[in-house]
Design an enzyme around this catalytic site. Structure first.
Site, mmCIF file in Angstrom:
data_model
loop_
_atom_site.group_PDB
_atom_site.id
_atom_site.type_symbol
_atom_site.label_atom_id
_atom_site.label_comp_id
_atom_site.label_asym_id
_atom_site.label_seq_id
_atom_site.Cartn_x
_atom_site.Cartn_y
_atom_site.Cartn_z
ATOM 1 N N ASP A 145 10.540 5.605 -9.919
ATOM 2 C CA ASP A 145 10.036 5.949 -11.149
ATOM 3 C C ASP A 145 11.268 7.074 -11.960
ATOM 4 O OD1 ASP A 145 8.310 3.216 -11.506
ATOM 5 O OD2 ASP A 145 6.578 4.853 -11.850
ATOM 6 N N LYS A 164 -0.609 -4.138 -3.420
ATOM 7 C CA LYS A 164 -1.625 -3.613 -2.878
ATOM 8 C C LYS A 164 -1.692 -2.800 -2.984
ATOM 9 C CE LYS A 164 -4.782 -1.976 0.173
ATOM 10 N NZ LYS A 164 -5.096 -0.937 0.710
ATOM 11 N N SER A 174 0.591 -1.011 -0.073
ATOM 12 C CA SER A 174 0.119 -0.421 0.088
ATOM 13 C C SER A 174 0.961 0.899 -0.077
ATOM 14 C CB SER A 174 -0.899 -0.357 0.919
ATOM 15 O OG SER A 174 -1.676 0.660 1.558
#
Length: 548
Positions: free
Chosen positions: A314, A328, A303
């Site tokens: 990224d 998740k 999460s």
């Protein structure tokens, strides 16, 4: 028909028309009001559910427990949606909210159950148990007169019995080493802080380490306080450990990510069938944009942990070390009901800046989803980087042009497998019987005064050298019926004795800081990150290192 009969028929038809108009108007008004209240008008297959409930109410043979049926229907309905849409009865909802609010009502002690008795590890500084006089090593025998030792009571049940509203009292009957009789302690419950930062310390002159266990309401404040202390002592590199961190509040993950990213960098976006895309960007005011950042993850990082790791990866801001995270990436919206219960309903999905969905597939069913970690063991993903299943159609590019893969979870830049070499029969039996934990309890019983007063790591190491010798542990293991050949002992002594020292060190005034400072010496993911001299992210999965 005579004129009188025609008149009567005309009146009847007129009255029927009035009734129809009134009913139509009433129905229209009800629908309008329902719309204003936000009540959904069911249609299609949903109406069948209404019809079934109506039939049960009107025709079922026995008295119906409508509350039990309603709750069962809610649970099953949400179960059909996804693994994270859930119904929470009042007690469960309160407990779930407590865990993330940064505090709860209780007695303020940490304990474990190495065999069949709860043993106090430490008390919360300034908390009710410390004020009452409880000490590390105390055994909890009874809670409010009910015996909890030697009866195989689940740990969660013990916790529930000790928690309660602030101002209420609970009596713990304690067995203390060296004292013949049980000692009763009447403890007045109070607010107990739940820390997100388990520990923070300098590894060397320039490298800091912070371990974060959850993203709770106080996480950002705790992190900033810890990072500030480390910065004051020269931190230019941070190893940020979010392994086994199951997540929590989204805003805390955004605030932490913002501290490391440049202005305009995308942190995460979320989107759903009924929710338009919403982007979250860094504002450029972060205090730690220029330090080297290394992030540790594993299969239990989920999460908000994955949001943070995905944003760092990224944006090519730092390296991710470890194993593929949980996967998740569903956004739950809390909905509360007047009886104190509520649901967590999935409304959106999280996507990393490159466009990857964090969420792993769940179409095969909730059972397959829950046992996904076992499947990772079975097909070798936990020990071989090449066993990580990737789909070329789910390849994405980072800001710097590196290839990263979607399909569920964050695949680390540097893969570190589970170490399967530490598994000879002597070690397995020691772990199965909990000998390292039980031995540390014994050492605390014998050296409680010295341990509790030691707040310097160098002095603690010297004390542990004295009280946790190899010969003393082997003698203890033998007294429990577990022996090892010299070869078996030599293969495992470094690992076992580091565990023993770390567990015993936790009873000192340094608490978790002592545990992690010692245990990280045998932590392969941490050691891989610490010893990596290349600060820039690696170039894609094909070049990812596999440490065996």
């Amino acid at each position: 028909m005579d004129s009188k009969g025609k008149n009567i028929l005309t009146v009847i038809l007129f009255l029927l028309l009035v009734v129809i108009v009134v009913l139509w108007a009433a129905d229209t008004a009800m629908r309008d009001n329902a719309g204003k209240r936000g009540v959904l008008q069911l249609s299609g297959e949903w109406q069948k559910l209404e019809l079934v409930l109506e039939q049960i109410e009107e025709n079922y043979v026995d008295t119906v427990d409508s509350k039990a049926i309603s709750e069962a229907l809610i649970i099953e309905a949400l179960h059909e949606l996804d693994p994270h849409s859930v119904y929470l009865p009042p007690r469960d909802l309160e407990a779930a909210d407590e865990d993330l609010q940064g505090q709860f009502d209780g007695v303020g002690l940490m304990f474990n159950v190495p065999s069949d008795t709860a043993i106090v590890i430490n008390t919360v500084s300034g908390g009710p148990s410390e004020k009452a006089g409880l000490m590390s090593g105390d055994r909890i025998i009874r809670i409010d007169g009910d015996t909890v030792a030697g009866v195989k009571m689940p740990q969660d049940t013990m916790v529930a019995r000790m928690r309660g509203p602030s101002g209420t009292k609970v009596v713990l009957d304690i067995k203390r080493n060296g004292v013949a009789d049980l000692i009763p302690f009447e403890i007045t419950r109070d607010k107990i802080p739940v820390n997100s930062v388990d520990c923070s310390f300098m590894v060397n002159d320039t490298t800091g380490y912070i371990r974060l266990s959850r993203f709770a309401r106080t996480t950002y404040v705790e992190f900033m306080e810890a990072a500030a202390r480390l910065s004051e002592t020269g931190m230019t590199r941070l190893i940020f450990d979010i392994r086994d961190n199951l997540g929590g509040f989204l805003d805390q993950a955004l605030l932490l990510s913002n501290e490391f990213l440049e202005k305009g960098d995308l942190i995460v976006y979320m989107e759903g069938r009924k929710r338009p895309r919403e982007d979250f960007h860094a504002d450029g005011n972060g205090m730690y944009k220029d330090i080297r950042l290394d992030v540790l993850v594993n299969e239990s990082s989920a999460s908000s942990s994955e949001i943070f790791a995905g944003a760092i990866q990224d944006n090519d801001r730092g390296k991710i070390y470890g194993r593929r995270s949980f996967g998740k990436g569903l956004v739950q919206e809390p909905i509360y009901f007047s009886d104190g219960s509520g649901i967590r309903l999935t409304v959106s999905k999280f996507h990393t800046p490159s466009g990857r969905s964090i969420q792993k597939p769940y179409e095969a069913g909730n059972d397959d989803y829950r046992y996904d970690i076992i499947e990772r063991y079975r097909h070798g993903e936990m020990v071989e980087a090449d066993s990580i299943k990737v789909n070329d159609s789910l390849a994405f590019k980072t800001v710097g042009g590196r290839t990263v893969y979607g399909g569920g979870g964050i695949i680390p830049d540097v893969f570190v497998p589970i170490d399967t070499t530490k598994a000879n029969s002597f070690y397995v039996e020691c772990e199965r019987r909990g000998l390292p934990v039980r031995f540390s309890v014994l050492m605390n019983d014998r050296h409680r005064d010295e341990l509790s007063k030691t707040d310097d790591f160098l002095r603690l190491n010297a004390l542990l050298d004295e009280i946790c010798s190899e010969s003393s542990f082997r003698e203890y293991a033998a007294s429990q019926g577990i022996t090892a050949t010299d070869e078996e002992w030599n293969d495992m002594k470094g690992y076992i004795m580091t565990q023993v020292r770390a567990l015993t060190g936790r009873y000192s005034a340094l608490d978790d800081e002592a545990f992690y400072k010692i245990f990280l010496d045998i932590d392969q993911i941490y050691q891989t990150a610490l010893n990596d001299s290349e600060p820039m992210p690696v170039s894609g999965r094909d070049d990812a290192d596999a440490i065996s």
